[in-house]
Design a protein around this motif. Structure first.
Motif, PDB file in Angstrom:
ATOM      1  N   GLN A 173       3.029  -2.934  -4.630  1.00  0.00           N
ATOM      2  CA  GLN A 173       2.186  -3.422  -3.549  1.00  0.00           C
ATOM      3  C   GLN A 173       2.850  -3.192  -2.191  1.00  0.00           C
ATOM      4  N   LYS A 212       1.380  -0.725   0.787  1.00  0.00           N
ATOM      5  CA  LYS A 212       1.099  -1.189   2.151  1.00  0.00           C
ATOM      6  C   LYS A 212       1.771  -0.291   3.178  1.00  0.00           C
ATOM      7  N   GLY A 265       0.836  -0.103   6.950  1.00  0.00           N
ATOM      8  CA  GLY A 265       1.036  -1.518   7.203  1.00  0.00           C
ATOM      9  C   GLY A 265       2.481  -1.930   7.021  1.00  0.00           C
ATOM     10  N   ASP A 280       2.207  -8.159   5.459  1.00  0.00           N
ATOM     11  CA  ASP A 280       0.783  -8.321   5.761  1.00  0.00           C
ATOM     12  C   ASP A 280       0.136  -9.208   4.695  1.00  0.00           C
TER      13      ASP A 280
END
Length: 573
Positions: free
Chosen positions: A90, A94, A99, A103
């Protein structure tokens, strides 16, 4: 006649170091997208080889294949590895999308000008499978929320800027440690990995090579077994830039300063033999602070089993094992709790004290300590019930790494007792890896959340578990795992640096884990909305093996339709 050429130690070390250097170059050319894809392939291979992993692990540890203790290997082996890989995925995704890892994560201010990042629960699956458990990573004092968010990502912020090579010295007790450490060095430190297995885990070499195949193919990872001479030669090689190890303080000091008399002389002169960065996780003496209160009979029995698990999981051969139970001499139920604790230690299922040297360490723990009690099971299972908190007891200084549990007492009740226990743990127990606190929710409410946070801020440990075992911090992928910051090479105690840290936070200080005081359904009576039954890592859990395997199969591809079978097994535990 064919002549066989046997490589010398130096030639083997040259070959391993050269491959690590080439692997670092190859890793620098791997994009974030490719790193995500390789991690996905890795996770699939872990699930494919999970049964083989557990079969080999139980053979190494002498566990009866029909025993619920097989669940320890499912949970602390392939499940811990899969759970981490899925969460690290994950983070990579991101960053790949532009990102930052934090986040969507909530933060709050905590005492000492600190920011805490809530890392558990983070998904609907966390809320269901670990219902009632939570975890926060507290960052170092003075680090603002803006800085936490802006600096997260570590080596993945510039994947092409690889930081060279690293030897990872894998642990021999919990079999997810070596692969998790290797992943952290790859993704967080952005280095190639030469993973040296502990001799105990030699039989796992083919399986580890199979799951790391995507990384091995490009040379970013190599895995080998070795003797001490080869390991030392590889560590010292000019093409190796850094070292990470999980093991004992004595092993760390031999690597950094040198063995025996040479090491003592080097330490005195302040001239370490190793002149390259080393990070380490080295265990220590972990307290279990029991805050006095008014408990029901079932509370006493459940928490006694909880504490017994902290000591007896993996036959006590855990760096995170609880070692010294700190009780209040003023607790009216102290005697009842000790009776329940003796029973919990005695009733835990039989299993061998398998880790090399266990019998000798148990004998040393008993030596000169009166009284000491054999409390059932194998003869090595031992309780030291009257350690003097005012003396320099060996149990306060030496990690037993075996099935020996000590008990000591301090005066006081409520917040006064907890403050004394925190001071005792900070000042008298060696190491800062993990500390456990057990307290009834009623007594925690009496202390107050703000004051409790202030007290936790004063407890100098890398993981603090409140009504949970610190092993939950080890299992939580976004949590950090390692000693409290500040140890120096000449007094390393529990080590330097962290691993896991799935959000790749730049300046973490500790992880704080909280759990339910009671299992479901009794948890509801204390106002804790927890659906968690008796956790599958409890040594008394009867369905741990089935639950552990179902967690592995669930984690590779979480689906709502898989949940009923996981819960059905867990609730029968």
């Amino acid at each position: 006649m064919i002549e066989m050429t046997v490589e010398t130690t130096d030639v083997r070390a040259d070959r391993i170091a050269a491959a690590a250097r080439a692997g670092a170059t190859a890793w620098s050319g791997v994009t974030l997208t490719q790193r995500r894809e390789m991690l996905q392939q890795f996770a699939g291979l872990v699930e494919r080889h999970a049964s083989e992993w557990v079969r080999i692990a139980t053979g190494i540890k002498g566990i009866d294949p029909a025993s619920p203790a097989v669940g320890e290997e499912w949970i602390s082996g392939p499940w811990a590895t899969l759970y981490y890989a899925g969460h690290l995925l994950q983070t990579v995704a991101k960053m790949e999308a532009g990102g930052t890892p934090t986040d969507g994560f909530e933060m709050r201010a905590v005492p000492g000008d600190r920011v805490a990042v809530q890392v558990l629960p983070h998904s609907v699956w966390d809320r269901l499978l670990l219902s009632g458990f939570s975890a926060e990573v507290w960052c170092e004092p003075g680090v603002s929320e803006t800085e936490v968010r802006a600096s997260a990502g570590l080596g993945l912020r510039a994947p092409a800027d690889v930081h060279g090579t690293c030897v990872v010295l894998g642990a021999g007790n919990i079999f997810s440690i070596a692969p998790l450490d290797a992943l952290y060095v790859l993704y967080a430190d952005n280095r190639s990995v030469a993973l040296k297995l502990n001799p105990v885990t030699d039989a796992l070499l083919p399986m580890f090579q199979a799951i790391f195949a995507p990384f091995i193919r490009i040379g970013a990872v190599q895995i080998f077994t070795s003797d001490l001479e080869l390991g030392a030669s590889v560590i010292a090689h000019n093409d190796i830039d850094a070292v990470h190890m999980t093991g004992s303080e004595a092993t760390h000091d031999a690597i950094v300063w040198g063995p025996g008399e040479e090491g003592r002389a080097n330490r005195t002169a302040g001239t370490p033999r190793l002149r390259k960065p080393i990070t380490s996780e080295l265990g220590g003496v972990s307290p279990v602070i029991v805050v006095p209160g008014r408990w029901s009979k079932r509370d006493l029995e459940f928490q006694a089993r909880h504490v017994a698990t902290m000591r007896l999981h993996n036959s006590g051969s855990n760096c995170v094992a609880g070692q010294v139970v700190v009780l209040s001499s003023d607790w009216a139920q102290k005697g009842e709790f000790l009776t329940a604790l003796r029973r919990a230690l005695a009733d835990a299922p039989e299993r061998p004290a398998w880790y090399p040297g266990s019998a000798g360490r148990v004998a040393a723990a008993r030596d000169g300590v009166t009284p000491h009690e054999a409390v059932g099971g194998t003869p090595e299972r031992t309780l030291l019930p009257v350690l003097d908190s005012g003396r320099d007891e060996p149990a306060f200084e030496n990690e037993f790494f075996g099935p020996v549990l000590g008990v000591t007492e301090l005066g006081g009740t409520g917040a006064d007792f907890l403050a004394r226990a925190i001071d005792f743990s900070n000042d008298r127990l060696r190491g800062t890896l993990g500390a456990n606190i057990v307290a009834h929710p009623r007594d925690l409410r009496a202390i107050g959340s703000e004051r409790l946070d202030e007290m936790l801020a004063g407890l100098r440990y890398g993981t603090i578990a409140l009504n949970a075992w610190t092993a939950v911090g080890y299992l939580s992928p976004f949590a950090t795992w390692g000693a409290f910051p500040g140890h120096t090479a000449d007094d390393i105690q529990s080590g330097h640096g962290v691993v896991h840290n799935g959000l790749l936070l730049a300046r973490p200080e500790r992880t704080v884990v909280r759990g339910p005081f009671r299992p479901f359904p009794r948890s509801m009576a204390t106002g804790q909305m927890s659906l968690a039954p008796v956790p599958p890592w409890f040594v008394h859990n009867r369905t741990a093996a089935t639950t552990g395997e179902r967690l592995v199969r669930f984690s590779i591809a979480p689906r709502w339709r898989k949940l009923p079978s996981v819960f059905a097994s867990a609730l029968r535990g």
